[in-house]
Design a protein around this motif. Structure first.
Motif, PDB file in Angstrom:
ATOM      1  N   ALA A 191       0.883  -1.175   0.000  1.00  0.00           N
ATOM      2  CA  ALA A 191       0.000   0.000   0.000  1.00  0.00           C
ATOM      3  C   ALA A 191       0.915   1.218   0.000  1.00  0.00           C
ATOM      4  O   ALA A 191       1.395   1.647   1.048  1.00  0.00           O
ATOM      5  N   LYS A 224      -4.459   3.411  -1.812  1.00  0.00           N
ATOM      6  CA  LYS A 224      -4.206   2.064  -1.284  1.00  0.00           C
ATOM      7  C   LYS A 224      -4.051   2.092   0.235  1.00  0.00           C
ATOM      8  O   LYS A 224      -4.515   1.186   0.925  1.00  0.00           O
ATOM      9  N   ARG A 225      -3.386   3.124   0.761  1.00  0.00           N
ATOM     10  CA  ARG A 225      -3.222   3.220   2.223  1.00  0.00           C
ATOM     11  C   ARG A 225      -4.558   3.460   2.899  1.00  0.00           C
ATOM     12  O   ARG A 225      -4.821   2.929   3.970  1.00  0.00           O
ATOM     13  N   PHE A 243       2.441  -0.950   4.439  1.00  0.00           N
ATOM     14  CA  PHE A 243       2.130   0.435   4.112  1.00  0.00           C
ATOM     15  C   PHE A 243       3.453   1.189   4.028  1.00  0.00           C
ATOM     16  O   PHE A 243       4.272   1.123   4.938  1.00  0.00           O
TER      17      PHE A 243
END
Length: 150
Positions: free
Chosen positions: A40, A45-46, A64
């Motif tokens: 991510a 995405k995060r 992440f």
């Protein structure tokens, strides 16, 4: 997601696997573990993270990656899998681990200041994966300023 869980002694050639895309190496003391990770690395995405997932493969997780170190804060909104969440600085050193973050809990989980990498795994598995405070992480996605480069 495929599952990979490899344990090596400190003298083993684990770098060949860990420095490939989609793998994260975790070292604590003389023990090293490699897991599959989804990356991510964008705001979208995060933000989504592991929300709405009903299961997570054993010995796998999500990594992440932030553009720069910051004060990392997480919550479990729309996350139905209980998680262990590890927060690491720009050098790949794990500074804090939140064990057993509960599904859909809206409490803020503060990872601390100067966090650049966060790893989420299924709750109850972090310790078996060496994912503890003081562990060192390695990935081909990390910069050259890490304690344990690829």
């Amino acid at each position: 997601m495929l599952c990979a869980f490899l344990v090596f002694s400190a003298s083993s050639n684990a770098a060949a696997e860990s420095c490939k895309e989609g793998f994260l190496e975790i070292k604590y003391g003389s023990s090293t573990v490699i897991i599959n990770v989804e990356i991510a690395d964008t705001p979208k995405k995060r933000h989504l993270g592991l929300m709405h997932r009903e299961k997570l493969a054993l010995e796998s997780g999500m990594l992440f990656i932030y553009d720069k170190p910051s004060n990392a804060k997480f919550w479990m909104k729309n996350t139905v899998i209980p998680l262990d969440i590890a927060f690491a600085d720009a050098q790949g050193l794990v500074k804090f681990v939140k064990y057993l973050a509960l599904p859909n809990d809206l409490s803020i989980i503060e990872g601390g200041d100067n966090i650049k990498y966060v790893v989420e795994v299924e709750a109850g598995t972090a310790k078996g994966l060496n994912l503890s405070k003081g562990a060192i992480l390695r990935s081909n996605r990390f910069g050259s300023d890490v304690l344990w480069p690829c």
